[in-house]
Design a protein around this motif. Structure first.
Motif, mmCIF file in Angstrom:
data_model
loop_
_atom_site.group_PDB
_atom_site.id
_atom_site.type_symbol
_atom_site.label_atom_id
_atom_site.label_comp_id
_atom_site.label_asym_id
_atom_site.label_seq_id
_atom_site.Cartn_x
_atom_site.Cartn_y
_atom_site.Cartn_z
ATOM 1 N N TYR A 162 -6.278 -7.563 -8.496
ATOM 2 C CA TYR A 162 -5.898 -8.092 -7.187
ATOM 3 C C TYR A 162 -5.890 -9.605 -7.318
ATOM 4 O O TYR A 162 -6.924 -10.212 -7.616
ATOM 5 C CB TYR A 162 -6.924 -7.639 -6.145
ATOM 6 N N GLN B 152 -11.521 -4.354 -1.621
ATOM 7 C CA GLN B 152 -12.269 -3.110 -1.837
ATOM 8 C C GLN B 152 -11.307 -1.928 -2.006
ATOM 9 O O GLN B 152 -11.495 -1.089 -2.882
ATOM 10 C CB GLN B 152 -13.224 -2.866 -0.675
ATOM 11 N N LYS B 153 -10.285 -1.873 -1.168
ATOM 12 C CA LYS B 153 -9.295 -0.800 -1.260
ATOM 13 C C LYS B 153 -8.569 -0.860 -2.604
ATOM 14 O O LYS B 153 -8.380 0.161 -3.261
ATOM 15 C CB LYS B 153 -8.291 -0.921 -0.109
ATOM 16 N N ARG C 67 -11.764 -6.031 2.801
ATOM 17 C CA ARG C 67 -11.341 -4.622 2.846
ATOM 18 C C ARG C 67 -10.140 -4.375 1.936
ATOM 19 O O ARG C 67 -10.040 -3.327 1.315
ATOM 20 C CB ARG C 67 -11.027 -4.198 4.284
ATOM 21 N N TRP D 33 0.836 -1.207 0.000
ATOM 22 C CA TRP D 33 0.000 0.000 0.000
ATOM 23 C C TRP D 33 0.869 1.256 0.000
ATOM 24 O O TRP D 33 0.593 2.206 -0.733
ATOM 25 C CB TRP D 33 -0.941 0.020 1.204
ATOM 26 N N ASN E 1 -9.651 -2.139 -5.415
ATOM 27 C CA ASN E 1 -10.582 -1.762 -6.488
ATOM 28 C C ASN E 1 -10.753 -0.254 -6.596
ATOM 29 O O ASN E 1 -11.105 0.254 -7.656
ATOM 30 C CB ASN E 1 -11.946 -2.427 -6.284
ATOM 31 N N GLY E 2 -10.481 0.452 -5.509
ATOM 32 C CA GLY E 2 -10.612 1.905 -5.511
ATOM 33 C C GLY E 2 -9.369 2.639 -5.988
ATOM 34 O O GLY E 2 -9.363 3.865 -6.057
ATOM 35 N N ILE E 3 -8.326 1.902 -6.334
ATOM 36 C CA ILE E 3 -7.076 2.523 -6.781
ATOM 37 C C ILE E 3 -6.909 2.277 -8.277
ATOM 38 O O ILE E 3 -6.722 1.139 -8.718
ATOM 39 C CB ILE E 3 -5.868 1.979 -5.984
ATOM 40 N N GLU E 4 -6.971 3.338 -9.035
ATOM 41 C CA GLU E 4 -6.962 3.267 -10.492
ATOM 42 C C GLU E 4 -5.706 2.598 -11.062
ATOM 43 O O GLU E 4 -5.763 1.919 -12.080
ATOM 44 C CB GLU E 4 -7.077 4.691 -11.045
#
Length: 136
Positions: free
Chosen positions: A118, A107-108, A104, A75, A110-113
């Motif tokens: 994953y 989901q995290k 989580r 991350w 998937n939110g990062i372009e």
């Protein structure tokens, strides 16, 4: 068979996993060259140096990034790499690879372009081949 990618990169501290993925990439001739870093900080230092002395052949076409590593985790690397990536002027496919099934994390991711996908460890040979096929 498609032409192998010029350069692939693995950022992971698990020696067994790195050895396995490296052997698959070499055996299947998926990439001509392979970079391996044991943590995000090592990798980031490498990419920082490229942004000062740009050479497209030294920038990987694809990166397999582990989430859980010492010194700088996946991350933290993604956040720092986002700034460096803009200077590199080359599309890099970034795959998060983890044994975590925590929703989580998914989901995290998937939110990062910048993240292409994953992936759950262990990766299968067919999955790896398919990823390289998409990237080429």
């Amino acid at each position: 068979m498609k032409t192998p990618l010029e350069l692939a990169c693995i950022i992971d501290d698990d020696n067994i996993y790195v050895s396995l993925i490296s052997k698959i990439i070499k055996m299947k001739k998926l990439a001509k060259n392979l970079l391996v870093f044991r943590n995000g900080r090592e990798a980031l230092s490498y990419f920082d140096s490229l942004s000062e002395d740009f050479d497209a052949k030294k920038i990987p076409d694809i990166i397999f990034l582990d989430l859980n590593m010492p010194i700088m985790d996946g991350w933290q690397f993604i956040k720092a790499f986002g700034e460096v990536r803009q200077k590199l002027d080359k599309k890099v496919e970034l795959y998060l690879v983890s044994s975590s099934i925590d929703p989580r994390d998914l989901q995290k991711a998937n939110g990062i372009e910048e993240i292409s996908d994953y992936l759950l460890k262990p990766l299968k040979i067919n999955d790896i081949e398919q990823i390289f096929e998409i990237a080429s």
